[in-house]
Design a protein around this motif. Structure first.
Motif, PDB file in Angstrom:
ATOM      1  N   PRO A   1       6.630  46.216  53.022  1.00  0.00           N
ATOM      2  CA  PRO A   1       7.007  46.385  51.606  1.00  0.00           C
ATOM      3  C   PRO A   1       7.494  45.089  50.958  1.00  0.00           C
ATOM      4  O   PRO A   1       7.242  44.865  49.772  1.00  0.00           O
ATOM      5  CB  PRO A   1       8.116  47.432  51.654  1.00  0.00           C
ATOM      6  CG  PRO A   1       8.580  47.493  53.061  1.00  0.00           C
ATOM      7  CD  PRO A   1       7.401  47.128  53.896  1.00  0.00           C
ATOM      8  N   LEU A   2       8.151  44.242  51.706  1.00  0.00           N
ATOM      9  CA  LEU A   2       8.605  42.982  51.117  1.00  0.00           C
ATOM     10  C   LEU A   2       7.431  42.063  50.796  1.00  0.00           C
ATOM     11  O   LEU A   2       7.429  41.374  49.771  1.00  0.00           O
ATOM     12  CB  LEU A   2       9.586  42.281  52.060  1.00  0.00           C
ATOM     13  CG  LEU A   2      11.048  42.735  51.991  1.00  0.00           C
ATOM     14  CD1 LEU A   2      11.903  41.925  52.957  1.00  0.00           C
ATOM     15  CD2 LEU A   2      11.613  42.617  50.574  1.00  0.00           C
TER      16      LEU A   2
ATOM     17  N   GLU B   1       7.633  48.449  40.405  1.00  0.00           N
ATOM     18  CA  GLU B   1       7.132  48.760  41.743  1.00  0.00           C
ATOM     19  C   GLU B   1       7.657  47.754  42.774  1.00  0.00           C
ATOM     20  O   GLU B   1       8.073  48.137  43.879  1.00  0.00           O
ATOM     21  CB  GLU B   1       5.606  48.745  41.750  1.00  0.00           C
ATOM     22  CG  GLU B   1       5.025  49.104  43.111  1.00  0.00           C
ATOM     23  CD  GLU B   1       3.502  49.025  43.135  1.00  0.00           C
ATOM     24  OE1 GLU B   1       2.924  49.179  44.235  1.00  0.00           O
ATOM     25  OE2 GLU B   1       2.892  48.786  42.060  1.00  0.00           O
ATOM     26  N   ALA B   2       7.663  46.462  42.398  1.00  0.00           N
ATOM     27  CA  ALA B   2       8.172  45.431  43.295  1.00  0.00           C
ATOM     28  C   ALA B   2       9.645  45.637  43.592  1.00  0.00           C
ATOM     29  O   ALA B   2      10.102  45.485  44.746  1.00  0.00           O
ATOM     30  CB  ALA B   2       7.944  44.048  42.690  1.00  0.00           C
ATOM     31  N   ASN B   3      10.396  46.020  42.548  1.00  0.00           N
ATOM     32  CA  ASN B   3      11.817  46.277  42.753  1.00  0.00           C
ATOM     33  C   ASN B   3      12.029  47.457  43.687  1.00  0.00           C
ATOM     34  O   ASN B   3      12.925  47.448  44.551  1.00  0.00           O
ATOM     35  CB  ASN B   3      12.505  46.538  41.420  1.00  0.00           C
ATOM     36  CG  ASN B   3      12.575  45.299  40.541  1.00  0.00           C
ATOM     37  OD1 ASN B   3      12.417  44.177  41.022  1.00  0.00           O
ATOM     38  ND2 ASN B   3      12.796  45.497  39.248  1.00  0.00           N
ATOM     39  N   GLN B   4      11.213  48.475  43.534  1.00  0.00           N
ATOM     40  CA  GLN B   4      11.327  49.653  44.381  1.00  0.00           C
ATOM     41  C   GLN B   4      10.992  49.311  45.828  1.00  0.00           C
ATOM     42  O   GLN B   4      11.677  49.742  46.775  1.00  0.00           O
ATOM     43  CB  GLN B   4      10.392  50.757  43.874  1.00  0.00           C
ATOM     44  CG  GLN B   4      10.444  52.030  44.707  1.00  0.00           C
ATOM     45  CD  GLN B   4      11.814  52.677  44.728  1.00  0.00           C
ATOM     46  OE1 GLN B   4      12.531  52.633  43.715  1.00  0.00           O
ATOM     47  NE2 GLN B   4      12.198  53.257  45.856  1.00  0.00           N
TER      48      GLN B   4
ATOM     49  N   ALA C   1       6.596  43.489  27.304  1.00  0.00           N
ATOM     50  CA  ALA C   1       5.324  43.431  28.025  1.00  0.00           C
ATOM     51  C   ALA C   1       5.275  44.608  28.978  1.00  0.00           C
ATOM     52  O   ALA C   1       5.317  44.461  30.185  1.00  0.00           O
ATOM     53  CB  ALA C   1       5.197  42.106  28.755  1.00  0.00           C
ATOM     54  N   LYS C   2       5.213  45.822  28.373  1.00  0.00           N
ATOM     55  CA  LYS C   2       5.355  47.040  29.165  1.00  0.00           C
ATOM     56  C   LYS C   2       4.254  47.195  30.197  1.00  0.00           C
ATOM     57  O   LYS C   2       4.453  47.787  31.250  1.00  0.00           O
ATOM     58  CB  LYS C   2       5.382  48.251  28.240  1.00  0.00           C
ATOM     59  CG  LYS C   2       6.612  48.283  27.328  1.00  0.00           C
ATOM     60  CD  LYS C   2       6.630  49.533  26.471  1.00  0.00           C
ATOM     61  CE  LYS C   2       7.868  49.574  25.581  1.00  0.00           C
ATOM     62  NZ  LYS C   2       7.912  50.774  24.731  1.00  0.00           N
ATOM     63  N   TRP C   3       3.058  46.676  29.871  1.00  0.00           N
ATOM     64  CA  TRP C   3       1.958  46.828  30.825  1.00  0.00           C
ATOM     65  C   TRP C   3       2.234  46.056  32.115  1.00  0.00           C
ATOM     66  O   TRP C   3       1.586  46.295  33.134  1.00  0.00           O
ATOM     67  CB  TRP C   3       0.654  46.354  30.185  1.00  0.00           C
ATOM     68  CG  TRP C   3       0.665  44.895  29.790  1.00  0.00           C
ATOM     69  CD1 TRP C   3       1.139  44.351  28.643  1.00  0.00           C
ATOM     70  CD2 TRP C   3       0.152  43.812  30.578  1.00  0.00           C
ATOM     71  NE1 TRP C   3       0.974  42.989  28.622  1.00  0.00           N
ATOM     72  CE2 TRP C   3       0.352  42.628  29.806  1.00  0.00           C
ATOM     73  CE3 TRP C   3      -0.449  43.713  31.829  1.00  0.00           C
ATOM     74  CZ2 TRP C   3      -0.022  41.370  30.275  1.00  0.00           C
ATOM     75  CZ3 TRP C   3      -0.839  42.467  32.271  1.00  0.00           C
ATOM     76  CH2 TRP C   3      -0.615  41.303  31.507  1.00  0.00           C
ATOM     77  N   ARG C   4       3.236  45.127  32.097  1.00  0.00           N
ATOM     78  CA  ARG C   4       3.556  44.358  33.294  1.00  0.00           C
ATOM     79  C   ARG C   4       4.856  44.829  33.949  1.00  0.00           C
ATOM     80  O   ARG C   4       5.068  44.599  35.124  1.00  0.00           O
ATOM     81  CB  ARG C   4       3.661  42.871  32.954  1.00  0.00           C
ATOM     82  CG  ARG C   4       2.444  42.344  32.220  1.00  0.00           C
ATOM     83  CD  ARG C   4       2.447  40.850  32.133  1.00  0.00           C
ATOM     84  NE  ARG C   4       2.174  40.245  33.447  1.00  0.00           N
ATOM     85  CZ  ARG C   4       2.157  38.916  33.650  1.00  0.00           C
ATOM     86  NH1 ARG C   4       2.433  38.094  32.657  1.00  0.00           N
ATOM     87  NH2 ARG C   4       1.881  38.427  34.839  1.00  0.00           N
ATOM     88  N   THR C   5       5.727  45.464  33.165  1.00  0.00           N
ATOM     89  CA  THR C   5       6.995  45.895  33.745  1.00  0.00           C
ATOM     90  C   THR C   5       6.798  46.936  34.816  1.00  0.00           C
ATOM     91  O   THR C   5       7.641  47.083  35.707  1.00  0.00           O
ATOM     92  CB  THR C   5       7.931  46.448  32.656  1.00  0.00           C
ATOM     93  OG1 THR C   5       7.254  47.500  31.941  1.00  0.00           O
ATOM     94  CG2 THR C   5       8.335  45.364  31.676  1.00  0.00           C
ATOM     95  N   SER C   6       5.718  47.685  34.752  1.00  0.00           N
ATOM     96  CA  SER C   6       5.485  48.684  35.797  1.00  0.00           C
ATOM     97  C   SER C   6       5.270  48.023  37.149  1.00  0.00           C
ATOM     98  O   SER C   6       5.712  48.536  38.179  1.00  0.00           O
ATOM     99  CB  SER C   6       4.264  49.548  35.434  1.00  0.00           C
ATOM    100  OG  SER C   6       3.090  48.743  35.350  1.00  0.00           O
ATOM    101  N   GLU C   7       4.594  46.856  37.163  1.00  0.00           N
ATOM    102  CA  GLU C   7       4.406  46.135  38.422  1.00  0.00           C
ATOM    103  C   GLU C   7       5.731  45.614  38.955  1.00  0.00           C
ATOM    104  O   GLU C   7       5.997  45.663  40.157  1.00  0.00           O
ATOM    105  CB  GLU C   7       3.427  44.984  38.216  1.00  0.00           C
ATOM    106  CG  GLU C   7       2.018  45.416  37.879  1.00  0.00           C
ATOM    107  CD  GLU C   7       1.104  44.233  37.700  1.00  0.00           C
ATOM    108  OE1 GLU C   7       0.874  43.500  38.689  1.00  0.00           O
ATOM    109  OE2 GLU C   7       0.636  44.018  36.570  1.00  0.00           O
ATOM    110  N   VAL C   8       6.551  45.145  38.041  1.00  0.00           N
ATOM    111  CA  VAL C   8       7.867  44.661  38.460  1.00  0.00           C
ATOM    112  C   VAL C   8       8.713  45.811  38.974  1.00  0.00           C
ATOM    113  O   VAL C   8       9.427  45.689  39.974  1.00  0.00           O
ATOM    114  CB  VAL C   8       8.568  43.952  37.290  1.00  0.00           C
ATOM    115  CG1 VAL C   8      10.003  43.600  37.648  1.00  0.00           C
ATOM    116  CG2 VAL C   8       7.807  42.699  36.906  1.00  0.00           C
TER     117      VAL C   8
END
Length: 967
Positions: free
Chosen positions: A60-61, A37-40, A28-35
């Motif tokens: 940021p948290l 970003e959250a990880n960053q 689900a690559k279109w969603r991994t970018s959000e994750v």
């Protein structure tokens, strides 16, 4: 105390979640970018937290949390992790309500998604424990921390870094409650784990060092505390930035230590630097800022700079009240410090008000803390309140002797705090005994069994078993005892709900007409200007407070403790001397001159005294003191002994009914396998024993004693010889009275044998050391001998009923326990908590009144005294008055006038008449004595027995005694 709770979650846990989320979202690559970003954002926030920039990490948290929720849904474990991270920051900024909401939401998600035993659940539990500790809710915090630690040990093993976090939280809570021994053990274990897993230079190692330093400072070991704090500071300055909050904490703790040494020039700059860091990083209204204000104010007070001290103290108080609420322990600390400042400024009214508010907060919090934990833990917590108790008394005695409000405060704090642990244990036991729930009864039964097992292990010793095995058995039993006593407290919610703060009007109303209360306390004076040796506290002293007709308390300062306690020791040795040619009157007069002569000026015409002693005064028969005219005080006064004047309120509860008729045990068969042994030439016929060196001889004269009592109380059950067993005593369920005529003992404290401490290749663990100390527990050094004692075997028991086992008896509803033995009233006398021995144990078991001896007593004279005492009880005399009548009769008889013979037994507890059982002369039936019931409320005060007093002449003749007609 400046202890850090738990640090941030370990990096391994964060990495675990990142990998799990990445794996879950593959495809689900279109969603991994959000994750991503959250990880960053989470990584950025972690970096800011590591620098101490807590406020900068919140945004940021919160953005990362929103992203995780959007992608994963609101109930995903990663969302729970993000919630916990945000909650920790809200806690750091002092927003406890928001932090609690987020922590609870994270916990619910983890329990549902991962299961109740998952280590992430333990992490949430620990987070909540840290929060509740910060808020001052120690009981709830400890329960959560214990649960977290148990889960982590099961899931992660004993050496995982997360274990160190939970150990640290629990250690801090133990220190807050005064349990320094356990706190030290837990902190040391956390330090060892962190050093092994993270390396000696890691900031978490510095955190553990700081925690240990704060603990040693609280214990008074300032040198060790300074060494650890300096080591922590060196690590932190190398690993962290110059403005990190951890550095501020260490600086603050070091500054306090330097201040106690009088090194103000070194301490003040450290406080100022810590304050600057905390205000910059945490904001000006944070509780940690208030702590620095508070510590800096104490330094200025010690320097004599009252103006700066007052400004900082008031600022600290305002911050704490706003951030923590009006009932937080830290608010009490600020109020207490303000009281000390006002004393130094001679602002007495303000000092009394501030000290009173601090005391009220502490007492409210104590009610919650004392509802949980073992007896040892309760004692440790009450020890943390001692300084405030002494400050309240010293404020009155030293600085405001003419101020009525100061006197009221001092007496109130004594009435609330003396014997609080005993009250808490007694109330918890009674609550469970009244419970109909099978689980409550089973819990008490298990605790009673553990008491017996501990006593048996100590009595037998290791025998031929390996020492390591013996130590292990003791440690396991000791740990179970602590846990079961804590469970008893948790289960007794009904008792806790009944409690309310004691007030002077309550106690005054409970004092019978014509009587007065004398409350004696041992305290330490407070000096506003400290020295580097003893600080603010002076040498111990005694004070006596009088509460009676007129309503307002009065007092007399009895002077330094050392000469008074030397006079106590001299009198006790004189009275216990069996050489009746020795005259104890000089020693009795010496103690009276120091103790009761000043009190008599307060008593005036009062002749009935409710007496609440303190420390070793619990072991003194006040009736044996000699006044200025050469009279024993028993000739002028009726003394009713109490642990605390608060007992007067407890005795008003008349709802507990006895459930069995009287039980009388006498003349146990100490060695059932042989015929009775005749006394040898060295046997003095005393009811005492030496548990170590020799067997016991029979006490055949006690058989007549038992039968005489049974005639007066016809429903009595009498057990003699082989039937007078430990098992029979343990089986009682609230008999009207319990009379035990046998050998008694109190053994002096001895060091733990060196052999038990030395096992090749195996040093004692903290649990084993605590268990070995049970060998010297005063409740295991006091007891009585029953059938089978010489063989240390009587059925499943050993024939020795220790005080510890006695505490587990069911005496709820028992009006009177008489231990017609030697030294049954002795024990370890402690200031504020009474005597740790049979007297305390039987109170915990539920008995209303205890009659006990203070030295070795002669069998024949004791038999006569007991027969006469019960005759008076059966005639309707109060429990205290009956003993005084007997003592006066003995004093009037030249053959029994020596106080060694008549003054040994004291009556402690409820003084009133008890229900009596009399045999009808007409029909021969047994009936409950209406006279005893009707008179019980009036108490049996001196010279108020009415027409039946004349009948006692015949009873006295039968007992070979003559009553005294002196007032």
């Amino acid at each position: 105390m400046g202890v850090i709770g738990a640090g941030p979650a370990c990096a391994a846990t964060t990495e675990m979640y990142t990998k799990a989320v990445t794996t879950e979202l593959q495809g689900a690559k279109w969603r991994t970018s959000e994750v991503a970003e959250a990880n960053q954002l989470t990584a950025e926030a972690d970096a800011r937290k590591a620098q101490g920039r807590y406020e900068d990490a919140i945004a940021p948290l919160e953005r990362a949390l929103a992203l995780y929720e959007n992608v994963l849904g609101p109930n995903h474990p990663t969302v729970a992790k993000a919630l916990s991270n945000v909650a920790v920051l809200y806690r750091e900024r002092g927003d406890y309500a928001q932090a609690e909401e987020l922590h609870r939401r994270a916990l619910a998600i983890r329990e549902k998604a991962l299961g109740l035993d998952h280590p992430s659940v333990a992490s949430s539990l620990n987070d909540l424990a840290v929060l509740y500790r910060t808020k001052g809710n120690y009981a709830q915090a400890e329960s959560l921390a214990e649960r977290a630690l148990a889960l982590q040990k099961k899931a992660l093993g004993l050496d995982h870094p997360d274990i160190a976090q939970s150990l640290t939280t629990l250690a801090a809570l133990c220190a807050d409650k005064g349990d320094y021994a356990r706190s030290e053990s837990l902190h040391e274990r956390a330090l060892a784990i962190r050093e092994e897993a993270l390396g000696a230079g890691h900031p978490d190692v510095a955190l553990s060092l700081n925690n240990l330093a704060a603990l040693y400072r609280a214990k008074g070991d300032h040198a060790q505390a300074e060494r650890l704090s300096e080591r922590a500071l060196a690590i932190e300055e190398k690993a962290l930035g110059p403005d990190h909050p951890a550095i501020a904490l260490t600086l603050n703790n070091l500054a306090v230590l330097y201040g106690k040494k009088g090194d103000y020039a070194r301490a003040e700059p450290m406080h100022q630097r810590a304050l600057a860091i905390r205000r910059k990083v945490l904001g000006p209204e944070h509780p940690d800022v208030a702590q620095t204000f508070n510590d800096l104010a104490s330094l200025y007070l010690d320097k004599g700079d009252h103006a700066r001290a007052e400004a900082l103290s008031e600022r600290a108080l305002a911050i704490r009240e706003k951030a923590l609420g009006p009932s937080h322990p830290d608010v009490a600390q600020s109020l207490s410090n303000l009281a000390a400042l006002y004393i130094a400024q001679f602002r007495i009214d303000e000092a009394v008000k501030a000290a009173g508010l601090a005391t009220d907060i502490q007492d409210r919090n104590a009610a919650a803390v004392l509802a949980t934990g073992s007896e040892d833990q309760k004692r440790s917590y009450m020890s943390t309140l001692v300084d405030q108790t002494h400050l309240d008394i010293a404020l009155h005695i030293q600085h405001a002797p003419a101020t009525l409000d100061a006197a009221r405060l001092a007496l109130t704090v004594l009435l609330r705090r003396k014997g609080r642990v005993l009250d808490a244990m007694t109330g918890s036991f009674a609550s469970l005994r009244r419970s109909l729930a099978p689980g409550d009864r089973a819990l008490l039964a298990r605790l009673t069994s553990v008491y017996s097992q501990l006593a048996a292990e100590v009595s037998r010793g290791p025998q031929n078993a390996p020492l390591a095995e013996y130590r292990g058995r003791l440690a396991a039993l000791e740990q179970e005892r602590q846990a079961l006593e804590a469970d008893v407290g948790k289960q007794s919610a009904a008792f806790r709900a009944e409690q309310k703060p004691v007030t002077l009007p309550d106690v005054l109303e409970a004092i019978p007409e014509g009587a007065a209360l004398v409350e004696i306390a041992r305290y330490r004076p407070y000096h506003p200007h400290p020295d580097t040796q003893s600080g603010h506290w002076g040498a111990p002293r005694y004070v006596a407070y009088f509460l009676g007709p007129g309503g307002d308390p009065t007092f007399t300062d009895l002077g330094e403790a050392a000469p008074l306690e030397a006079a106590i020791d001299a009198l006790r040795r004189a009275l216990a001397d069996h050489d009746l040619t020795h005259d104890p009157r000089p020693a009795a007069r010496d103690l009276d001159r120091l103790l009761m002569e000043p009190v008599r000026k307060l008593l005036g015409d009062t002749r009935w005294v409710f007496l609440s002693p303190d420390g070793p005064l619990h072991l003194v028969p006040f009736g044996a003191l000699v006044d200025e005219e050469g009279h024993y005080l028993a000739e002028r006064y009726l003394f009713s002994y109490l642990t605390t004047g608060r007992d007067l309120l407890r005795f008003e509860d008349r709802n507990a009914a006895s459930r069995e008729p009287p039980l009388i045990l006498a003349n146990p068969a100490f060695d059932e396998s042989s015929a009775p042994t005749a006394p040898d030439a060295t046997h003095r016929g005393v009811r005492s024993l030496d548990m170590v060196t020799q067997g016991l001889l029979p006490l055949q004269g006690t058989t007549a004693e038992a039968r005489t009592i049974a005639e007066l109380f016809p429903e009595s059950r009498v057990l003699l010889g082989a039937d007078a067993t430990e098992e029979a005593v343990k089986a009682v369920q609230g008999p009207l009275l319990l009379h035990l005529a046998t050998h008694g003992f109190f053994l002096p404290e001895q060091p733990v044998p060196a052999a038990l401490l030395k096992v090749p290749g195996h040093a004692p663990t903290p649990a084993e050391l605590a268990a070995l100390r049970q060998r010297e527990n005063p409740l295991l050094r006091s007891g009585i001998a029953l059938a089978g004692f010489n063989r240390r075997r009587s059925g499943s028991d050993d024939g020795v009923l220790t005080a510890l086992e006695s505490a587990g008896l069911d005496l709820h509803g028992t009006r009177l326990v008489v231990l017609s033995t030697c030294e049954s009233g002795l024990g370890e006398a402690t200031s504020g908590e009474g005597v740790y021995g049979l007297r305390r144990a039987l109170t915990m078991a539920g008995s209303q009144t205890q009659v006990m001896s203070l030295w070795q007593v002669d069998t024949g004279r004791t038999r006569e005294l007991m027969q006469a005492y019960y005759q008076r009880l059966a005639g309707g005399a109060g429990r205290s008055q009956a003993m005084r009548d007997v003592q006066l009769a003995m004093l009037a008889n030249p053959s029994t006038a020596h106080p060694n013979l008549w003054a040994s037994f004291i009556v402690s507890g409820d003084w009133r008449r008890m229900e009596v059982y009399v045999r009808s002369r007409k029909a021969g039936e047994v009936a409950k004595g209406a006279r005893g019931c009707a008179c019980e409320q009036t108490g049996g005060e001196p010279h108020a027995h009415g027409a039946w007093l004349t009948a006692l002449l015949g009873l006295c003749i039968a007992a070979r005694m003559r009553p005294s007609r002196r007032a």
